[in-house]
Design a protein around this motif. Structure first.
Motif, PDB file in Angstrom:
ATOM      1  N   ASN A  78       0.849  -1.200   0.000  1.00 57.91           N
ATOM      2  CA  ASN A  78       0.000   0.000   0.000  1.00 57.91           C
ATOM      3  C   ASN A  78       0.887   1.254   0.000  1.00 57.91           C
ATOM      4  N   SER A  80       0.198   4.216  -0.473  1.00 52.84           N
ATOM      5  CA  SER A  80      -0.342   5.469   0.068  1.00 52.84           C
ATOM      6  C   SER A  80      -0.363   5.464   1.605  1.00 52.84           C
ATOM      7  N   TRP A  81       0.152   4.405   2.192  1.00 51.51           N
ATOM      8  CA  TRP A  81       0.195   4.342   3.655  1.00 51.51           C
ATOM      9  C   TRP A  81       1.586   4.801   4.107  1.00 51.51           C
TER      10      TRP A  81
HETATM   11  C1  LIG Z   1      -3.895   2.047   2.208  1.00 53.83           C
HETATM   12  O1  LIG Z   1      -3.574   2.858   3.307  1.00 53.83           O
HETATM   13  C2  LIG Z   1      -4.438   3.955   3.493  1.00 53.83           C
HETATM   14  C3  LIG Z   1      -3.852   4.816   4.609  1.00 53.83           C
HETATM   15  O2  LIG Z   1      -3.749   4.081   5.794  1.00 53.83           O
HETATM   16  C4  LIG Z   1      -5.845   3.438   3.795  1.00 53.83           C
HETATM   17  O3  LIG Z   1      -6.733   4.510   3.966  1.00 53.83           O
HETATM   18  C5  LIG Z   1      -6.312   2.545   2.658  1.00 53.83           C
HETATM   19  O4  LIG Z   1      -7.541   1.941   2.978  1.00 53.83           O
HETATM   20  C6  LIG Z   1      -5.288   1.469   2.392  1.00 53.83           C
HETATM   21  N1  LIG Z   1      -5.647   0.728   1.194  1.00 53.83           N
HETATM   22  C7  LIG Z   1      -5.768  -0.583   1.173  1.00 53.83           C
HETATM   23  C8  LIG Z   1      -6.097  -1.175  -0.155  1.00 53.83           C
HETATM   24  O5  LIG Z   1      -5.597  -1.266   2.157  1.00 53.83           O
END
Ligand SMILES: *[C@@H]1O[C@H](CO)[C@@H](O)[C@H](O)[C@H]1NC(C)=O
Ligand SMILES: *[C@@H]1O[C@H](CO)[C@@H](O)[C@H](O)[C@H]1NC(C)=O
Length: 252
Positions: A78, A80-81
């Motif tokens: 992920n 974006s985390w």
């Molecule tokens: C990825 O991380 C973000 C931030 O924590 C979160 O909002 C999002 O749901 C995550 N995406 C997945 C596919 O787990």
């Protein structure tokens, strides 16, 4: 013994092919329905002295340090985390001590890298679904294993004399009751010694010790980290050879 007719042979053959197909489908279904995409976690330790002799860093650390906690499946899950060291502020002192960035001790770059590459995948399991849970679990497992004390207790200590590889492996395997994966640096192609560098110990999804496999794709990728950071190309740890003596280097 009865001789099978051609037809019976074909029939049995076909049935076993069907059975195999069935097993494969069942396996795929289990993987697909699994709440985590991984089945094992690999807790990796570094011997700083060996690491630094390969990477030309300087370290006065004389204990096995954490390298990472890697799920056996998945990388960069992920993007974006984002890593945020504020979330693990209470762990930072301990991380500096036991999970140091040997190349750049005052940076958080190593943890950021490990989080993005492995932590975001480990986080698919509810028990590790935050940065704090991930890093604190890694530290907890590291302390629970207490590899430094175990090796010392069984007289595997840094030394100018060489160890037979099976002696080191047996101490770890017997103590934990699970097969480790032990990696060595190989100074040159036909050297008569290998240098102890990395010890991996594996856990299942309930954090119970379990056997490690000899090779996982996660590791091959991991080697790219150091290369990616611009130093000389890592000559690479490889699974230690069974028959070559092992040097466990003391601090210079
Ligand atoms: C990825 O991380 C973000 C931030 O924590 C979160 O909002 C999002 O749901 C995550 N995406 C997945 C596919 O787990
Ligand atoms: C980092 O985490 C802290 C504590 O949870 C939060 O207050 C802060 O907004 C986060 N920073 C970023 C850039 O997300």
């Amino acid at each position: 013994m009865r001789i099978l007719t051609g037809f019976e042979y074909e029939f049995n053959h076909c049935r076993s092919a069907m059975r195999l197909l069935c097993l494969l489908l069942l396996g795929a279904a289990l993987v697909a329905s699994s709440p985590h995409l991984w089945t094992k976690l690999i807790l990796t330790h570094h011997w700083p002295c060996t690491f630094c002799s390969m990477e030309h860093c300087h370290s006065k650390i004389d204990h096995w340090t954490l390298h990472g906690l890697w799920p056996d499946n998945g990388m960069n899950c992920n993007s974006s985390w984002h890593f945020n060291s504020t979330e693990i502020e209470d762990l930072l002192d301990e991380m500096k001590e036991n999970w140091p960035d040997l190349l750049s001790p005052s940076s958080t770059g190593f943890w950021k890298y490990e989080w993005h590459k492995h932590g975001t995948c480990a986080a698919k399991a509810a028990c590790l679904d935050s940065q704090h849970k991930y890093f604190s679990k890694a530290l907890e497992l590291y302390h629970k294993l207490d590899l430094n004390s175990v090796l010392t207790k069984f007289n595997i200590t840094p030394s100018e004399k060489y160890y037979p590889f099976p002696a080191i492996e047996a101490v770890i395997e017997n103590f934990y009751g699970a097969k480790p994966k032990i990696q060595c640096a190989h100074p040159s192609k036909d050297a008569d010694v290998q240098v102890l560098g990395q010890i991996e110990i594996c856990f299942d999804t309930s954090f119970t010790l379990t056997d490690c496999e000899k090779q996982t794709s996660v590791e091959e990728e991991e080697a790219a980290f150091h290369t990616g950071r611009g130093r000389r190309k890592l000559s690479g740890f490889m699974v230690c050879d069974h028959n070559t003596p092992v040097y466990y280097p003391p601090l210079p």
